[in-house]
Design an enzyme around this catalytic site. Structure first.
Site, PDB file in Angstrom:
ATOM      1  N   ASP A  78      35.397  40.708  11.348  1.00 45.43           N
ATOM      2  CA  ASP A  78      35.683  40.506  12.777  1.00 45.43           C
ATOM      3  C   ASP A  78      36.601  39.293  12.962  1.00 45.43           C
ATOM      4  O   ASP A  78      37.040  38.998  14.073  1.00 45.43           O
ATOM      5  CB  ASP A  78      34.399  40.399  13.611  1.00 45.43           C
ATOM      6  CG  ASP A  78      33.555  39.184  13.248  1.00 45.43           C
ATOM      7  OD1 ASP A  78      33.881  38.487  12.264  1.00 45.43           O
ATOM      8  OD2 ASP A  78      32.561  38.924  13.953  1.00 45.43           O
ATOM      9  N   LYS A  82      28.467  44.603   7.217  1.00 42.19           N
ATOM     10  CA  LYS A  82      28.042  43.207   7.067  1.00 42.19           C
ATOM     11  C   LYS A  82      27.554  42.719   8.431  1.00 42.19           C
ATOM     12  O   LYS A  82      28.099  43.121   9.466  1.00 42.19           O
ATOM     13  CB  LYS A  82      29.203  42.333   6.592  1.00 42.19           C
ATOM     14  CG  LYS A  82      28.870  40.840   6.545  1.00 42.19           C
ATOM     15  CD  LYS A  82      29.944  40.032   5.856  1.00 42.19           C
ATOM     16  CE  LYS A  82      31.060  39.569   6.755  1.00 42.19           C
ATOM     17  NZ  LYS A  82      30.638  38.760   7.924  1.00 42.19           N
ATOM     18  N   GLU A  93      29.053  31.151   3.605  1.00 41.53           N
ATOM     19  CA  GLU A  93      30.275  30.509   4.125  1.00 41.53           C
ATOM     20  C   GLU A  93      30.065  29.024   4.394  1.00 41.53           C
ATOM     21  O   GLU A  93      29.109  28.631   5.090  1.00 41.53           O
ATOM     22  CB  GLU A  93      30.706  31.236   5.411  1.00 41.53           C
ATOM     23  CG  GLU A  93      31.946  30.617   6.043  1.00 41.53           C
ATOM     24  CD  GLU A  93      32.638  31.494   7.076  1.00 41.53           C
ATOM     25  OE1 GLU A  93      32.211  32.644   7.278  1.00 41.53           O
ATOM     26  OE2 GLU A  93      33.606  30.996   7.679  1.00 41.53           O
TER      27      GLU A  93
HETATM   28  O1  KIV Z   1      35.125  38.133   9.482  1.00 45.30           O
HETATM   29  C1  KIV Z   1      35.416  37.727   8.340  1.00 45.30           C
HETATM   30  O2  KIV Z   1      36.550  37.815   7.875  1.00 45.30           O
HETATM   31  C2  KIV Z   1      34.340  37.124   7.559  1.00 45.30           C
HETATM   32  C3  KIV Z   1      34.746  36.402   6.312  1.00 45.30           C
HETATM   33  C4  KIV Z   1      35.274  35.079   6.680  1.00 45.30           C
HETATM   34  C5  KIV Z   1      33.637  36.332   5.346  1.00 45.30           C
HETATM   35  O3  KIV Z   1      33.214  37.192   7.936  1.00 45.30           O
END
Ligand code: KIV
Length: 292
Positions: free
Chosen positions: A54, A123, A192
């Site tokens: 996102d 995710k 992260e």
């Molecule tokens: O949204 C994204 O790109 C992420 C990464 C930074 C892990 O969650």
């Protein structure tokens, strides 16, 4: 061994592949992509997994943070990525408020990523407070990747995009959350912006692979936002990003040259244009007199 798309041994990467890599001590590579050409390039480079993050809200849609990103935005970009990538494990990011309301809402929205947008997994951000949602999604047969540490969808609660897990209490909570996500059968966890030694310890304690971003080399894999890695912006990028190219500068140079060549008549040249047979042109000119 070559990892290019022409490699005859290349197989579709699955969640099992990532687990096997961790067990063999092989580092996992992951990058973001939000469109067809980037997905094609990342996949052809042999990267193990593509995250349709996102983060697209910030690097493609120009928002200040990821909160305005909708399910419609995510599914649209996931479809484009799925058309470009044949081998990488494709993970779609559940956007803000698509999984927080109830476990049922989470499961339904997760299902759309697989059914309508060609993703292999989803995710979502958060620890113990997300266990019901994770269990429901996993029970539907959908692989879930967790995300701990700096969770951008909680930017306001965290007081900004700040590193996490820097006190003994916060570090302990993060380790506990990671173990809970593993118990809830997440296949992997993104970690992260947390201290390197904490991420390394969590990675050692877990059987499932960790994918770090700003979490040091002790994780089982690494992920970066491809736009950051390619230097597509001249604006602020987090200190954990390494810029491998300066595409913003390259684009600026190309646009400047184009503009100059158009203004000076250097472009287009005959090789960039279409011609027609002389006899057709003559016939056209003979008939054109009376027109207009
Ligand atoms: O949204 C994204 O790109 C992420 C990464 C930074 C892990 O969650």
């Amino acid at each position: 061994m070559s990892t290019s798309s022409s490699s005859p041994q290349r197989r579709k990467v699955t969640t099992r592949t990532l687990l096997d890599k961790k067990q063999r001590g092989e580092v996992i590579t992951m990058l973001t992509a939000y469109d067809y050409p980037t997905a094609l390039a990342v996949d052809q480079a042999g990267i193990d997994s593509i995250l349709v993050g996102d983060s697209l809200g910030m690097v493609v849609l120009g928002y200040e943070n990821t909160l305005p990103v909708t399910m419609a935005d995510m599914l649209h970009h996931c479809r484009a990525v799925a058309r470009g990538a044949k081998y990488a494990l494709l993970v779609g990011d559940l956007p803000f408020m698509s999984y927080q309301v109830s476990a049922e809402q989470a499961m339904r929205n997760a299902g759309r990523f697989l059914q309508e947008a060609g993703m292999d997994a989803v995710k979502l951000e958060g620890g113990r407070e997300r266990l019901d949602a994770i269990r429901a999604i996993v029970a539907a047969g959908i692989p879930v990747q967790g995300h701990l540490g700096l969770t951008p969808q909680s930017v306001h609660q965290l007081g900004g995009f700040r590193s996490q897990g820097r006190t003994a209490t916060a570090a302990r909570r993060l380790l506990e959350d990671a173990l809970m996500l593993q118990d809830a059968r997440c296949f992997s966890i993104v970690i992260e912006s947390v201290p390197t030694r904490l991420a390394a310890l969590v990675s050692q304690r877990l059987e499932i692979p960790t994918i770090g971003i700003g979490a040091g080399a002790g994780c089982d894999g690494q992920v970066l936002v491809t736009h950051d890695l390619l230097g597509l912006f001249d604006r602020f990028t987090p200190r954990f990003v390494k810029k491998y190219a300066d595409l913003h500068g390259e684009i600026a140079r190309a646009l400047d040259t184009y503009q100059t060549e158009v203004r000076t008549g250097t472009f287009p040249r005959p090789e960039h244009t279409v011609d027609m047979p002389d006899e057709e042109w003559e016939a056209f000119l003979e008939n054109v007199e009376g027109i207009g």
